[in-house]
Design a protein around this motif. Structure first.
Motif, PDB file in Angstrom:
ATOM      1  N   ARG A  55       9.554  -8.950 -27.856  1.00  0.00           N
ATOM      2  CA  ARG A  55       9.753  -8.316 -26.564  1.00  0.00           C
ATOM      3  C   ARG A  55      11.245  -8.241 -26.257  1.00  0.00           C
ATOM      4  O   ARG A  55      12.044  -9.020 -26.779  1.00  0.00           O
ATOM      5  N   PHE A  56      11.614  -7.281 -25.394  1.00  0.00           N
ATOM      6  CA  PHE A  56      12.990  -7.150 -24.940  1.00  0.00           C
ATOM      7  C   PHE A  56      12.983  -7.079 -23.413  1.00  0.00           C
ATOM      8  O   PHE A  56      11.954  -6.817 -22.788  1.00  0.00           O
ATOM      9  N   GLN A  57      14.153  -7.325 -22.801  1.00  0.00           N
ATOM     10  CA  GLN A  57      14.231  -7.401 -21.342  1.00  0.00           C
ATOM     11  C   GLN A  57      14.768  -6.121 -20.729  1.00  0.00           C
ATOM     12  O   GLN A  57      15.611  -5.436 -21.308  1.00  0.00           O
ATOM     13  N   VAL A  58      14.260  -5.825 -19.538  1.00  0.00           N
ATOM     14  CA  VAL A  58      14.672  -4.653 -18.767  1.00  0.00           C
ATOM     15  C   VAL A  58      14.929  -5.096 -17.331  1.00  0.00           C
ATOM     16  O   VAL A  58      14.142  -5.851 -16.754  1.00  0.00           O
ATOM     17  N   GLU A  59      16.055  -4.638 -16.759  1.00  0.00           N
ATOM     18  CA  GLU A  59      16.357  -4.887 -15.353  1.00  0.00           C
ATOM     19  C   GLU A  59      16.184  -3.588 -14.575  1.00  0.00           C
ATOM     20  O   GLU A  59      16.646  -2.533 -15.009  1.00  0.00           O
ATOM     21  N   LEU A  60      15.514  -3.661 -13.423  1.00  0.00           N
ATOM     22  CA  LEU A  60      15.286  -2.497 -12.585  1.00  0.00           C
ATOM     23  C   LEU A  60      15.786  -2.773 -11.176  1.00  0.00           C
ATOM     24  O   LEU A  60      15.683  -3.890 -10.674  1.00  0.00           O
ATOM     25  N   ASN A  61      16.321  -1.721 -10.531  1.00  0.00           N
ATOM     26  CA  ASN A  61      16.769  -1.814  -9.150  1.00  0.00           C
ATOM     27  C   ASN A  61      15.877  -0.952  -8.264  1.00  0.00           C
ATOM     28  O   ASN A  61      15.313   0.049  -8.713  1.00  0.00           O
ATOM     29  N   PHE A  62      15.767  -1.350  -7.002  1.00  0.00           N
ATOM     30  CA  PHE A  62      15.036  -0.543  -6.028  1.00  0.00           C
ATOM     31  C   PHE A  62      15.930   0.601  -5.580  1.00  0.00           C
ATOM     32  O   PHE A  62      17.090   0.399  -5.206  1.00  0.00           O
ATOM     33  N   VAL A  63      15.388   1.822  -5.615  1.00  0.00           N
ATOM     34  CA  VAL A  63      16.170   3.001  -5.241  1.00  0.00           C
ATOM     35  C   VAL A  63      16.398   3.032  -3.737  1.00  0.00           C
ATOM     36  O   VAL A  63      17.478   3.363  -3.263  1.00  0.00           O
ATOM     37  N   SER A  64      15.397   2.672  -2.942  1.00  0.00           N
ATOM     38  CA  SER A  64      15.489   2.727  -1.488  1.00  0.00           C
ATOM     39  C   SER A  64      16.396   1.635  -0.957  1.00  0.00           C
ATOM     40  O   SER A  64      16.435   0.521  -1.480  1.00  0.00           O
ATOM     41  N   ASN A  65      17.146   1.958   0.099  1.00  0.00           N
ATOM     42  CA  ASN A  65      18.029   0.984   0.736  1.00  0.00           C
ATOM     43  C   ASN A  65      17.336   0.231   1.866  1.00  0.00           C
ATOM     44  O   ASN A  65      17.950  -0.614   2.509  1.00  0.00           O
ATOM     45  N   GLU A  66      16.075   0.574   2.134  1.00  0.00           N
ATOM     46  CA  GLU A  66      15.371  -0.096   3.216  1.00  0.00           C
ATOM     47  C   GLU A  66      15.169  -1.576   2.872  1.00  0.00           C
ATOM     48  O   GLU A  66      15.068  -1.964   1.722  1.00  0.00           O
ATOM     49  N   ASN A  67      15.099  -2.375   3.918  1.00  0.00           N
ATOM     50  CA  ASN A  67      14.972  -3.823   3.761  1.00  0.00           C
ATOM     51  C   ASN A  67      13.525  -4.182   3.432  1.00  0.00           C
ATOM     52  O   ASN A  67      12.661  -4.205   4.313  1.00  0.00           O
ATOM     53  N   LEU A  68      13.246  -4.442   2.165  1.00  0.00           N
ATOM     54  CA  LEU A  68      11.896  -4.806   1.733  1.00  0.00           C
ATOM     55  C   LEU A  68      11.716  -6.310   1.878  1.00  0.00           C
ATOM     56  O   LEU A  68      12.591  -7.096   1.493  1.00  0.00           O
ATOM     57  N   ASP A  69      10.594  -6.705   2.403  1.00  0.00           N
ATOM     58  CA  ASP A  69      10.317  -8.130   2.610  1.00  0.00           C
ATOM     59  C   ASP A  69       9.811  -8.734   1.299  1.00  0.00           C
ATOM     60  O   ASP A  69       8.626  -8.994   1.118  1.00  0.00           O
ATOM     61  N   LEU A  70      10.752  -8.956   0.376  1.00  0.00           N
ATOM     62  CA  LEU A  70      10.402  -9.465  -0.948  1.00  0.00           C
ATOM     63  C   LEU A  70      10.652 -10.961  -1.026  1.00  0.00           C
ATOM     64  O   LEU A  70      11.418 -11.522  -0.237  1.00  0.00           O
ATOM     65  N   GLN A  71      10.033 -11.570  -2.000  1.00  0.00           N
ATOM     66  CA  GLN A  71      10.249 -12.984  -2.264  1.00  0.00           C
ATOM     67  C   GLN A  71      10.416 -13.184  -3.766  1.00  0.00           C
ATOM     68  O   GLN A  71       9.748 -12.514  -4.570  1.00  0.00           O
ATOM     69  N   GLN A  72      11.308 -14.089  -4.116  1.00  0.00           N
ATOM     70  CA  GLN A  72      11.538 -14.382  -5.532  1.00  0.00           C
ATOM     71  C   GLN A  72      10.250 -14.892  -6.180  1.00  0.00           C
ATOM     72  O   GLN A  72       9.548 -15.721  -5.628  1.00  0.00           O
ATOM     73  N   GLY A  73       9.953 -14.338  -7.358  1.00  0.00           N
ATOM     74  CA  GLY A  73       8.772 -14.764  -8.096  1.00  0.00           C
ATOM     75  C   GLY A  73       7.595 -13.833  -7.965  1.00  0.00           C
ATOM     76  O   GLY A  73       6.641 -13.932  -8.747  1.00  0.00           O
ATOM     77  N   LEU A  74       7.636 -12.887  -6.988  1.00  0.00           N
ATOM     78  CA  LEU A  74       6.559 -11.911  -6.881  1.00  0.00           C
ATOM     79  C   LEU A  74       6.490 -11.057  -8.140  1.00  0.00           C
ATOM     80  O   LEU A  74       7.514 -10.790  -8.788  1.00  0.00           O
TER      81      LEU A  74
ATOM     82  N   SER B  18       0.810  -1.230   0.000  1.00  0.00           N
ATOM     83  CA  SER B  18       0.000   0.000   0.000  1.00  0.00           C
ATOM     84  C   SER B  18       0.837   1.272   0.000  1.00  0.00           C
ATOM     85  O   SER B  18       0.381   2.335   0.436  1.00  0.00           O
ATOM     86  N   LYS B  19       2.060   1.199  -0.503  1.00  0.00           N
ATOM     87  CA  LYS B  19       2.868   2.410  -0.639  1.00  0.00           C
ATOM     88  C   LYS B  19       3.667   2.361  -1.932  1.00  0.00           C
ATOM     89  O   LYS B  19       3.924   1.284  -2.485  1.00  0.00           O
ATOM     90  N   GLN B  20       4.041   3.545  -2.410  1.00  0.00           N
ATOM     91  CA  GLN B  20       4.797   3.668  -3.656  1.00  0.00           C
ATOM     92  C   GLN B  20       6.285   3.459  -3.367  1.00  0.00           C
ATOM     93  O   GLN B  20       6.861   4.144  -2.519  1.00  0.00           O
ATOM     94  N   VAL B  21       6.889   2.516  -4.065  1.00  0.00           N
ATOM     95  CA  VAL B  21       8.320   2.251  -3.942  1.00  0.00           C
ATOM     96  C   VAL B  21       8.993   2.624  -5.256  1.00  0.00           C
ATOM     97  O   VAL B  21       8.567   2.179  -6.329  1.00  0.00           O
ATOM     98  N   GLU B  22      10.027   3.444  -5.174  1.00  0.00           N
ATOM     99  CA  GLU B  22      10.690   3.951  -6.376  1.00  0.00           C
ATOM    100  C   GLU B  22      11.694   2.937  -6.913  1.00  0.00           C
ATOM    101  O   GLU B  22      12.444   2.319  -6.150  1.00  0.00           O
ATOM    102  N   VAL B  23      11.693   2.772  -8.225  1.00  0.00           N
ATOM    103  CA  VAL B  23      12.636   1.888  -8.909  1.00  0.00           C
ATOM    104  C   VAL B  23      13.300   2.663 -10.040  1.00  0.00           C
ATOM    105  O   VAL B  23      12.800   3.705 -10.478  1.00  0.00           O
ATOM    106  N   VAL B  24      14.418   2.154 -10.509  1.00  0.00           N
ATOM    107  CA  VAL B  24      15.151   2.802 -11.607  1.00  0.00           C
ATOM    108  C   VAL B  24      15.663   1.728 -12.559  1.00  0.00           C
ATOM    109  O   VAL B  24      16.035   0.629 -12.136  1.00  0.00           O
ATOM    110  N   ILE B  25      15.659   2.041 -13.855  1.00  0.00           N
ATOM    111  CA  ILE B  25      16.144   1.082 -14.854  1.00  0.00           C
ATOM    112  C   ILE B  25      17.665   0.994 -14.774  1.00  0.00           C
ATOM    113  O   ILE B  25      18.367   1.990 -14.931  1.00  0.00           O
ATOM    114  N   ALA B  26      18.161  -0.210 -14.501  1.00  0.00           N
ATOM    115  CA  ALA B  26      19.602  -0.435 -14.379  1.00  0.00           C
ATOM    116  C   ALA B  26      20.214  -0.927 -15.682  1.00  0.00           C
ATOM    117  O   ALA B  26      21.373  -0.660 -15.978  1.00  0.00           O
ATOM    118  N   LYS B  27      19.432  -1.662 -16.467  1.00  0.00           N
ATOM    119  CA  LYS B  27      19.985  -2.233 -17.698  1.00  0.00           C
ATOM    120  C   LYS B  27      18.855  -2.466 -18.699  1.00  0.00           C
ATOM    121  O   LYS B  27      17.766  -2.915 -18.323  1.00  0.00           O
TER     122      LYS B  27
END
Length: 412
Positions: A310-329, A292-301
């Motif tokens: 289609r072509f592939q894009v890699e994005l990184n999370f701008v914030s350094n906070e520890n996000l409770d992420l899981q692979q596959g989300l 329920s909040k906006q998390v900023e990302v940036v295109i890394a590659k």
């Protein structure tokens, strides 16, 4: 007596009728040609939107999946069939931990034959080096004997010289002593030179032999290391994924057996339609909705290789906070392509698929009339209107599939 009938008036009458008929037909044809084609539609079955003047933001939305920041493939170094499996897919492993064991009897036999051949070559080289050492030792022994003979000849020479000077020794004996001393001296000098050169040559050969032995031992070490490649171990610590070996199944050299994900940070990986290839650049920023909040990302590659449109894009999370992420989300990424600008905009609809954005039905009372327009940029929500429409006008934005040839829509 017969009366002559005058036909002139009848001809004029027929001519007038013909002209009148031609005029009527011509008018009918003209009316049919110039009459606008109409189509009756129920107002409840169409969608009507109002043209607005608002801030237009060029952005795009695409789906991206969560992937570990770093990962490494587990590849097969030596092909063979799976003999043992030590871990399961999804397990956390540490560097060097055994994952599976392969077996290939033909390769194993080949390694044994190569190992035997290399050991035999090393033994032959060591024997050649030993022969050279023995040769040097024999030369040293010969030199000691020759030096001893020289010393005996010198001592005899010194003694006989005194005796000859005292006229005690006969001349012929003295001459024999001189000749023997000269011979032993020259003999010793020649043998010394020969021994020196022989030692130098032997040192070169021994150096070459040592170098060859070193190469052979290195080859033997590599061979023995390769024999250990049947045991597949984790190249680094992390979580094992895509690891699905089957006992008895054969794998070829270089084939991937699984992947190890380093669980330190995440990135987003997305497949984007090739239409946006020229618009997506490294460094562009976007946002995703997370908890329920906006998390900023940036295109890394940006990987420009097109596969299946289609072509592939890699994005990184701008914030350094520890996000409770899981692979596959999966996340919907909103990527901003330009700054907001004041423009005439229209909500997106299906009409664009039928008109290619070149015309639209504009509402006028109980009908809608066809009008040419020009569409500029677009985002997932709006079209930017360049010309043909004004703010406040209402237009039909639903599908035109059933009335593409109509010029006027009559609302029922």
């Amino acid at each position: 007596m017969d009366t002559v009938i005058n036909r002139k008036s009848n001809k004029k009458k027929y001519l007038a009728i013909a002209i009148f008929a031609i005029i009527v037909l011509g008018y009918g044809a003209f009316s049919m040609i110039t009459k606008k084609r109409t189509f009756n539609v129920k107002k409840s079955e169409i969608t009507i939107k109002t043209v607005e003047e608002d801030f237009f933001e060029d952005f795009m939305v695409f789906q991206a999946r969560v992937e570990p920041m770093n990962s490494m493939l587990v590849n097969i170094v030596e092909g063979g069939s799976v003999q043992e499996i030590f871990v399961s897919n999804g397990d956390r492993v540490v560097q060097g931990q055994p994952l599976a064991r392969l077996y290939n009897p033909n390769t194993e036999l080949n390694y044994m034959q190569q190992e035997t051949a290399i050991i035999e070559q090393i033994n032959n080289l060591n024997k050649a080096k030993l022969d050279l050492r023995n040769q040097e030792l024999n030369l040293a022994k010969d030199l000691v004997s020759i030096e001893h003979d020289f010393l005996d000849a010198k001592n005899l020479y010194d003694l006989n010289k005194k005796l000859f000077e005292q006229e005690i020794l006969a001349k012929n004996e003295w001459e024999k002593t001189q000749e023997n001393f000269r011979f032993q001296k020259e003999r010793m000098n020649i043998i010394k030179q020969s021994v020196t050169k022989e030692k130098q040559a032997n040192q070169i050969q021994i150096g070459q032999l040592n170098q060859s032995i070193g190469i052979m031992e290195k080859s033997l070490g590599i061979l023995r290391t390769n024999k250990k490649n049947f045991l597949i171990v984790a190249p680094l610590s992390g979580r094992l994924s895509s690891f699905e070996p089957v006992l008895g199944q054969s794998y070829q050299q270089g084939q991937t057996l699984g992947k190890i994900d380093v669980m330190k940070g995440y990135k987003l990986l997305a497949d984007v339609d090739e239409f946006y290839l020229s618009k997506v650049k490294q460094g562009q920023k976007g946002t995703v909705d997370f908890n329920s909040k906006q998390v900023e990302v940036v295109i890394a590659k940006v990987i420009p290789e097109i596969k299946s449109g289609r072509f592939q894009v890699e994005l990184n999370f701008v914030s350094n906070e520890n996000l409770d992420l899981q692979q596959g989300l999966s996340f919907a990424v909103r990527l901003t392509l330009s700054e907001k600008t004041k423009s005439v905009v229209l909500s997106k609809g299906s009409f664009n698929q039928d008109t290619s954005g070149k015309w639209i039905f504009v509402v006028n009372g109980n009908k809608a009339e066809r009008r040419n327009i020009e569409i500029g940029r677009e985002n997932p929500l709006y079209f930017e209107i360049i010309s043909g429409l004004k703010p406040g006008e209402q237009v039909v934005t639903s599908s035109y599939k059933d009335y593409q040839e109509a010029e006027i829509l009559n609302f029922e």
